[in-house]
Design a protein around this motif. Structure first.
Motif, PDB file in Angstrom:
ATOM      1  N   GLY A 102       0.859  -1.269  -0.129  1.00  0.00           N
ATOM      2  CA  GLY A 102      -0.105  -0.042  -0.026  1.00  0.00           C
ATOM      3  C   GLY A 102       0.806   1.376   0.026  1.00  0.00           C
ATOM      4  O   GLY A 102       0.265   2.466   0.058  1.00  0.00           O
ATOM      5  N   THR A 103       2.206   1.147  -0.223  1.00  0.00           N
ATOM      6  CA  THR A 103       3.003   2.224  -0.147  1.00  0.00           C
ATOM      7  C   THR A 103       3.700   2.381  -1.477  1.00  0.00           C
ATOM      8  O   THR A 103       3.701   1.580  -2.535  1.00  0.00           O
ATOM      9  N   GLY A 104       4.210   3.527  -1.772  1.00  0.00           N
ATOM     10  CA  GLY A 104       5.168   3.812  -2.843  1.00  0.00           C
ATOM     11  C   GLY A 104       4.335   4.508  -4.100  1.00  0.00           C
ATOM     12  O   GLY A 104       5.124   4.848  -5.065  1.00  0.00           O
ATOM     13  N   ALA A 105       3.354   4.844  -4.159  1.00  0.00           N
ATOM     14  CA  ALA A 105       2.782   5.674  -5.013  1.00  0.00           C
ATOM     15  C   ALA A 105       2.941   6.994  -5.210  1.00  0.00           C
ATOM     16  O   ALA A 105       3.210   7.609  -3.891  1.00  0.00           O
ATOM     17  N   GLY A 106       3.260   7.749  -6.363  1.00  0.00           N
ATOM     18  CA  GLY A 106       3.753   9.390  -6.310  1.00  0.00           C
ATOM     19  C   GLY A 106       2.493  10.167  -6.086  1.00  0.00           C
ATOM     20  O   GLY A 106       1.337   9.755  -6.154  1.00  0.00           O
ATOM     21  N   GLU A 107       2.889  11.258  -5.433  1.00  0.00           N
ATOM     22  CA  GLU A 107       1.778  12.186  -4.902  1.00  0.00           C
ATOM     23  C   GLU A 107       0.740  12.694  -5.878  1.00  0.00           C
ATOM     24  O   GLU A 107      -0.376  12.972  -6.020  1.00  0.00           O
ATOM     25  N   LYS A 108       1.366  12.702  -7.347  1.00  0.00           N
ATOM     26  CA  LYS A 108       0.492  13.030  -8.519  1.00  0.00           C
ATOM     27  C   LYS A 108      -0.546  12.171  -8.727  1.00  0.00           C
ATOM     28  O   LYS A 108      -1.568  12.468  -9.521  1.00  0.00           O
ATOM     29  N   ASN A 109      -0.536  10.723  -8.063  1.00  0.00           N
ATOM     30  CA  ASN A 109      -1.524   9.970  -8.580  1.00  0.00           C
ATOM     31  C   ASN A 109      -2.944  10.056  -7.767  1.00  0.00           C
ATOM     32  O   ASN A 109      -3.778   9.371  -7.994  1.00  0.00           O
ATOM     33  N   GLY A 110      -2.596  10.916  -6.661  1.00  0.00           N
ATOM     34  CA  GLY A 110      -3.922  11.032  -5.887  1.00  0.00           C
ATOM     35  C   GLY A 110      -3.563  11.213  -4.404  1.00  0.00           C
ATOM     36  O   GLY A 110      -2.636  10.696  -3.961  1.00  0.00           O
ATOM     37  N   PRO A 111      -4.798  11.541  -3.480  1.00  0.00           N
ATOM     38  CA  PRO A 111      -4.337  11.727  -2.019  1.00  0.00           C
ATOM     39  C   PRO A 111      -4.164  10.220  -1.634  1.00  0.00           C
ATOM     40  O   PRO A 111      -4.745   9.025  -1.877  1.00  0.00           O
ATOM     41  N   GLN A 112      -3.045  10.368  -0.576  1.00  0.00           N
ATOM     42  CA  GLN A 112      -2.722   9.156   0.156  1.00  0.00           C
ATOM     43  C   GLN A 112      -2.762   9.359   1.933  1.00  0.00           C
ATOM     44  O   GLN A 112      -1.643  10.088   2.117  1.00  0.00           O
ATOM     45  N   ALA A 113      -3.737   9.201   2.434  1.00  0.00           N
ATOM     46  CA  ALA A 113      -3.633   9.479   3.953  1.00  0.00           C
ATOM     47  C   ALA A 113      -3.057   8.255   4.730  1.00  0.00           C
ATOM     48  O   ALA A 113      -3.461   7.459   5.312  1.00  0.00           O
ATOM     49  N   ILE A 114      -1.776   8.451   4.499  1.00  0.00           N
ATOM     50  CA  ILE A 114      -0.869   7.324   5.021  1.00  0.00           C
ATOM     51  C   ILE A 114       0.132   8.214   5.638  1.00  0.00           C
ATOM     52  O   ILE A 114       0.948   9.237   5.225  1.00  0.00           O
ATOM     53  N   GLY A 115       0.565   7.926   7.155  1.00  0.00           N
ATOM     54  CA  GLY A 115       1.332   8.567   7.999  1.00  0.00           C
ATOM     55  C   GLY A 115       2.279   7.594   8.809  1.00  0.00           C
ATOM     56  O   GLY A 115       2.188   6.337   8.714  1.00  0.00           O
ATOM     57  N   LYS A 116       3.232   8.217   9.516  1.00  0.00           N
ATOM     58  CA  LYS A 116       4.082   7.326  10.256  1.00  0.00           C
ATOM     59  C   LYS A 116       3.670   7.702  11.924  1.00  0.00           C
ATOM     60  O   LYS A 116       3.552   8.698  12.091  1.00  0.00           O
ATOM     61  N   SER A 117       3.672   6.547  12.641  1.00  0.00           N
ATOM     62  CA  SER A 117       3.741   6.818  13.976  1.00  0.00           C
ATOM     63  C   SER A 117       4.689   5.839  14.893  1.00  0.00           C
ATOM     64  O   SER A 117       5.152   5.105  14.063  1.00  0.00           O
ATOM     65  N   ARG A 118       4.471   5.575  15.826  1.00  0.00           N
ATOM     66  CA  ARG A 118       5.178   4.610  16.586  1.00  0.00           C
ATOM     67  C   ARG A 118       5.360   3.169  16.097  1.00  0.00           C
ATOM     68  O   ARG A 118       5.832   2.392  16.332  1.00  0.00           O
ATOM     69  N   GLY A 119       4.022   2.967  15.652  1.00  0.00           N
ATOM     70  CA  GLY A 119       3.536   1.598  15.176  1.00  0.00           C
ATOM     71  C   GLY A 119       3.815   1.295  13.602  1.00  0.00           C
ATOM     72  O   GLY A 119       3.614   0.169  13.378  1.00  0.00           O
ATOM     73  N   GLY A 120       4.643   2.251  13.149  1.00  0.00           N
ATOM     74  CA  GLY A 120       4.801   2.260  11.717  1.00  0.00           C
ATOM     75  C   GLY A 120       4.025   2.870  10.833  1.00  0.00           C
ATOM     76  O   GLY A 120       3.309   3.893  11.271  1.00  0.00           O
ATOM     77  N   ARG A 121       3.897   2.698   9.333  1.00  0.00           N
ATOM     78  CA  ARG A 121       3.068   3.357   8.570  1.00  0.00           C
ATOM     79  C   ARG A 121       1.351   2.844   8.767  1.00  0.00           C
ATOM     80  O   ARG A 121       0.960   1.604   8.916  1.00  0.00           O
ATOM     81  N   ASN A 122       0.602   3.904   8.919  1.00  0.00           N
ATOM     82  CA  ASN A 122      -0.926   3.581   9.205  1.00  0.00           C
ATOM     83  C   ASN A 122      -1.868   4.677   8.931  1.00  0.00           C
ATOM     84  O   ASN A 122      -1.201   5.816   8.511  1.00  0.00           O
TER      85      ASN A 122
END
Length: 257
Positions: A102-122
């Motif tokens: 679920g990671t690795g798409a370019g920003e130009k492809n569309g919104p990606q509400a993926i962030g980093k926290s202590r538990g990793g990407r979520n």
């Protein structure tokens, strides 16, 4: 799990009409999407009984981008509200782990509400619920975003409630700004005060206990593996799986009563 002709009859007016040489009928397509949503498998692992996996994936992607699944959810939601006596709305968020796929798409492809926290990407799903099967609305945010600001955006989208409706929230939403907006919209905020407040308010524990509705609803939609774990790079597809899961619950809610 299986979608029936009775299910299809309830939502067919919200679905687009497929033109041209359609090799897979709508019911088979919907059950193929349901299989992926429930089991979390890769599209190419779809059993052959549903039809060509790439055809189903392509149609799912096209319908997601045109907002079909949001329209289906909104239609079922409005139908359900007619029969609800809405006294308490519960608000909360849940974190969803993001799979490496679920990671690795370019920003130009569309919104990606993926962030980093202590538990990793979520990703966080912020949701307002009328009961344990009926969602009033939801939004996505990166995992590190605070619940308060996102909760305010969500209740602002809900608009003014029926007279006297309580809004049950946990302490993450006890800030003055969130409670002030809730009151402005016509809600009665039910939230425990921070122990450090100089002038804490009295909590209505009976109403606050109904906050478990949103917790139980999260448990239900996370029974779908495509919601429990995010495999989709873009919000538009992940959001569609959330809408699909919520719609499935509403379609089957009549059978639970």
């Amino acid at each position: 799990m299986e979608l029936t002709k009775e299910h299809l009859e309830r939502i067919k007016d919200s679905l687009p009409v497929e033109r041209g040489n359609v090799s897979i009928d709508v019911l088979s397509f919907l059950n193929g999407v349901l299989y992926v949503a429930e089991n979390g498998c890769k599209w190419r692992r779809l059993p052959e009984r549903f039809g060509n996996w790439h055809t189903i994936y392509t149609r799912m992607n096209r319908w997601s981008k045109s907002g079909v699944w949001d329209r289906v959810f909104e239609r079922l939601q409005k139908e359900g509200l007619v029969h609800l006596e809405l006294k308490v709305v519960s608000l909360d968020s849940t974190s969803v782990k993001v799979h490496p796929d679920g990671t690795g798409a370019g920003e130009k492809n569309g919104p990606q509400a993926i962030g980093k926290s202590r538990g990793g990407r979520n990703t966080k799903i912020h949701l307002a619920a009328a009961n344990d099967v009926h969602a009033l609305g939801f939004r996505l945010s990166p995992g590190q975003n605070g619940d308060g600001p996102e909760g305010r955006e969500l209740i602002g989208e809900l608009g003014c409630p029926r007279h006297g409706c309580a809004l049950a929230m946990d302490m993450a939403y006890e800030g003055n700004e969130t409670r002030g907006l809730a009151c402005l919209l016509g809600f009665k905020p039910v939230v425990p005060p921070n122990p450090l407040r100089r002038k804490p308010w009295k909590l209505n524990k009976a109403l606050y206990r109904q906050r478990n509705h949103v917790e139980r609803l999260f448990r239900r939609i996370k029974g779908f593996r495509r919601v429990f774990t995010r495999y989709d790079k873009l919000d538009v597809l992940f959001r569609s799986f959330v809408s699909f899961a919520l719609s499935w619950l509403l379609l089957n809610s009549a059978n639970r009563s």
